[in-house]
Structures are given as C-alpha cells and as structure tokens.
Motif scaffolding. Structure first.
Motif, PDB file in Angstrom:
ATOM      1  N   ARG A  40       0.805  -1.227   0.000  1.00 11.42           N
ATOM      2  CA  ARG A  40       0.000   0.000   0.000  1.00 11.42           C
ATOM      3  C   ARG A  40       0.840   1.280   0.000  1.00 11.42           C
ATOM      4  O   ARG A  40       0.314   2.352  -0.283  1.00 11.42           O
ATOM      5  CB  ARG A  40      -0.948  -0.005   1.204  1.00 11.42           C
ATOM      6  N   ALA A  41       2.095   1.159   0.358  1.00 10.89           N
ATOM      7  CA  ALA A  41       2.989   2.324   0.315  1.00 10.89           C
ATOM      8  C   ALA A  41       4.294   1.918  -0.358  1.00 10.89           C
ATOM      9  O   ALA A  41       5.364   1.918   0.261  1.00 10.89           O
ATOM     10  CB  ALA A  41       3.244   2.846   1.733  1.00 10.89           C
ATOM     11  N   SER A  84       7.678   3.848  -0.107  1.00 13.65           N
ATOM     12  CA  SER A  84       8.399   3.970   1.163  1.00 13.65           C
ATOM     13  C   SER A  84       9.568   3.003   1.200  1.00 13.65           C
ATOM     14  O   SER A  84       9.594   1.988   0.496  1.00 13.65           O
ATOM     15  CB  SER A  84       7.450   3.697   2.329  1.00 13.65           C
ATOM     16  N   LEU A 111       0.017   3.442   8.155  1.00 11.67           N
ATOM     17  CA  LEU A 111      -0.127   4.135   6.869  1.00 11.67           C
ATOM     18  C   LEU A 111      -0.118   5.647   7.049  1.00 11.67           C
ATOM     19  O   LEU A 111       0.469   6.382   6.243  1.00 11.67           O
ATOM     20  CB  LEU A 111      -1.413   3.685   6.171  1.00 11.67           C
ATOM     21  N   ARG A 112      -0.772   6.130   8.116  1.00  7.40           N
ATOM     22  CA  ARG A 112      -0.780   7.570   8.349  1.00  7.40           C
ATOM     23  C   ARG A 112       0.623   8.080   8.670  1.00  7.40           C
ATOM     24  O   ARG A 112       1.005   9.180   8.260  1.00  7.40           O
ATOM     25  CB  ARG A 112      -1.746   7.916   9.484  1.00  7.40           C
ATOM     26  N   LEU A 144       3.382   6.802   7.500  1.00 11.73           N
ATOM     27  CA  LEU A 144       4.112   6.828   6.230  1.00 11.73           C
ATOM     28  C   LEU A 144       3.665   7.999   5.353  1.00 11.73           C
ATOM     29  O   LEU A 144       4.477   8.631   4.677  1.00 11.73           O
ATOM     30  CB  LEU A 144       3.920   5.509   5.478  1.00 11.73           C
ATOM     31  N   GLU A 145       2.365   8.288   5.377  1.00 12.29           N
ATOM     32  CA  GLU A 145       1.863   9.416   4.599  1.00 12.29           C
ATOM     33  C   GLU A 145       2.456  10.738   5.085  1.00 12.29           C
ATOM     34  O   GLU A 145       2.624  11.683   4.317  1.00 12.29           O
ATOM     35  CB  GLU A 145       0.341   9.473   4.685  1.00 12.29           C
ATOM     36  N   ALA A 146       2.776  10.779   6.383  1.00 17.26           N
ATOM     37  CA  ALA A 146       3.383  11.990   6.950  1.00 17.26           C
ATOM     38  C   ALA A 146       4.878  12.064   6.650  1.00 17.26           C
ATOM     39  O   ALA A 146       5.565  12.989   7.088  1.00 17.26           O
ATOM     40  CB  ALA A 146       3.163  12.024   8.457  1.00 17.26           C
TER      41      ALA A 146
END
Length: 315
Positions: free
Chosen positions: A177-178, A181, A201-202, A204-206
């Motif tokens: 999903r990422a 990364s 996930l949050r 990684l999004e940051a």
C-alpha cells in the motif's frame, strides 16, 4: 464471508463465518479497537454482506446494494454521528430510535452505524439501549468504539475486539500500500503503530519522519520550562493525535536507550537524546509514556494527561 481488505484477526473471521453459516448474525454489534485498527473496514464489509443481493459468498462487491454501501449511498444504512461535536448529541440517538420503526426502503435490514460510539455519554448510551433491547426484526446496529461501553449496552451486543497484526503481515501490507516507502520507513512505522495498519499508513503518509512535538521533546527533556512549552499546546489535541505523539515519544526514548547501550539508531535525535540524558532518566520516561498511553486508553482526557506528563517526565 468475503472480508476484503480486512487483514488478520482470524478468530473474528472464524466466528463471523460460523454465525453466517448458522444464520445467526446478530442485530447488535460492538467493534472495539483503537483508531487505525480496522474497525471501520470490518464494519463496512459486514454491512455490505448483510445488504448484498448476490448468490454465493457475500459481500460480492459488485451488486447494486454492495456498491451503494461502499459509496455511503444505501438508503437503509444510516450513519449516526456529529463530526463537529466532541460528544454525540442525545437527540441524534433519539431520532435514530424513532426512525427505526419506519420500515426499510429497499432491503431486508435497516442498519444504524455509530462510528464514534465511545463519544456517546451515559445518557446517549441509555437512549440507545432502548433501541437495541427489542428492535423490530429488520433493525440492526453497529457500534464502533475505542473502549468498552456501559455494561448494559455491551451485554446486548456481540463484541468483536480487534487485535494488532503480526509484524510480517503488517510489513507486507505496508509494502503493497505504500510501495514508494523504504524498508526502514516501513519498519519504523510498524513499530510506532503498535501493529495497526491504519496508524502505520498515516505515519508513512506523513513522510515517516518525526512529528514536530517529537522534535521539540529532544530539546525539552531536562528543562521544566521547555517541557511545559511543548505539553501545554498538546492539551487541545484530539485523543488520536495525542496517541500518535506519545507512541512516537515512546519509540524515540526506546531508541535512545539502545544508543546508551552502544547500538545505533536511524534517528539522529535518539543519539542526541542518549548523550543528554542518563539511562535511569530514560527508563523512567519510558515507563511514564507507557503509563500515559494506558491512561489515554482508559479515557483520561488530553489536558489532564499532559499535566500529568509535565510532572512525570524528566526535567
């Protein structure tokens, strides 16, 4: 039953499959788990399965009913929430109870979803109790909560308590999903998330980096004035935002302890902290942060918790 994107929690899946095969799906469900644990994903899959009109495994995700559920457009799936309010107004609960006795529009079930059941006060939960005790045959309730509810409400529900994912499962999901990364970022996010995919996930999004409050903590530990300057603005945080900060603080202190023992860390800030603080003070801070996370899960408010940390963290 098709569980789609809902990972892990094999015990829950087995229970649900057995209930579906026996035709004993409950009219009231309580899904308990922290933010990012998958309770919203599981609720969506179960609701779609109950409204699915296809033959075979449900939800099929292709029929009109499934598509309406997934797009939040099904007329017989009603979300009861007030996102702009800290506590869900009792009036919304009473309105839902009144609406319950209007028959479904186009399906066999009329489903009420409470995505923030933990934000129902005692009065709201007692109003809801009247609905779930003796609903009409088509009435179904999904209560999503970060913590247990009143025993009278909880005893009327089938409780599904969500668990963290195994590390290998979580890392595999993060890789899918990422994909942009790095392996190091995924492992750091997995450690800070406590095994919950949504949290990881949050992170990684940051960007997988440190939060501003964590950067500030490095210079604040050891100084009461600086520590207060970091903690006072945090009193206004939401519970989930505060949890994310505390999880990262705990990980940073743990990394600093490893540095004190001669190991290396991917965080330069951990090495700085290790050079500035004694092992004893870091151990005390690690214990305080673990206690703080437990208190947050036990419904201690952010303001009180930040005040407690101002006393407990090394200064």
């Amino acid at each position: 039953m098709n569980f789609g994107d809902f990972l892990g929690n094999d015990g829950i899946k087995q229970r649900l499959n057995e209930a579906e095969r026996a035709g004993r799906l409950s009219h009231a469900w309580l899904l308990i788990g922290p933010e990012g644990s998958g309770r919203h994903t599981l609720a969506r899959q179960l609701i779609a399965a109950m409204q699915c009109t296809a033959d075979g495994e449900r939800p099929c995700m292709r029929c009109t009913a499934c598509k309406k559920v997934l797009s939040d457009m099904h007329p017989d799936v009603i979300t009861v929430d007030a996102p702009d309010k800290k506590t869900i107004p009792v009036k919304l609960v009473r309105d839902a109870c009144a609406d319950l006795f209007v028959r479904p529009n186009e399906s066999a079930r009329k489903i009420y979803l409470f995505p923030r059941a933990h934000d129902l006060n005692a009065q709201g939960q007692n109003a809801l109790l009247k609905c779930i005790e003796e609903p009409p045959p088509y009435g179904t309730f999904f209560l999503l909560s970060e913590q247990p509810l009143l025993p009278t409400v909880q005893s009327r529900c089938v409780e599904l308590r969500l668990c963290p994912l195994p590390e290998a499962t979580l890392l595999r999901a993060l890789g899918q999903r990422a994909p942009s990364s790095t392996d190091a970022q995924r492992r750091t996010a997995a450690a800070q998330s406590e095994g919950y995919l949504g949290r990881a996930l949050r992170l990684l999004e940051a960007g997988g980096g440190l939060l501003p409050q964590t950067e500030a903590l490095v210079g604040a530990l050891g100084s009461k004035v600086q520590l207060l300057s970091v903690l006072i603005p945090m009193e206004r945080m939401t519970r989930e935002a505060l949890r994310a900060v505390l999880l990262q603080w705990r990980e940073l202190v743990a990394q600093a302890l490893l540095c004190r023992a001669g190991a290396t860390s991917g965080y330069p800030q951990a090495q700085t902290l290790a050079a500035r603080c004694t092992a004893a003070s870091l151990l005390a801070d690690a214990d305080a942060l673990a206690d703080a996370l437990s208190m947050l899960d036990g419904n201690v408010g952010p303001a009180h918790l930040c005040g407690w940390l101002a006393v407990k963290l090394s200064a």
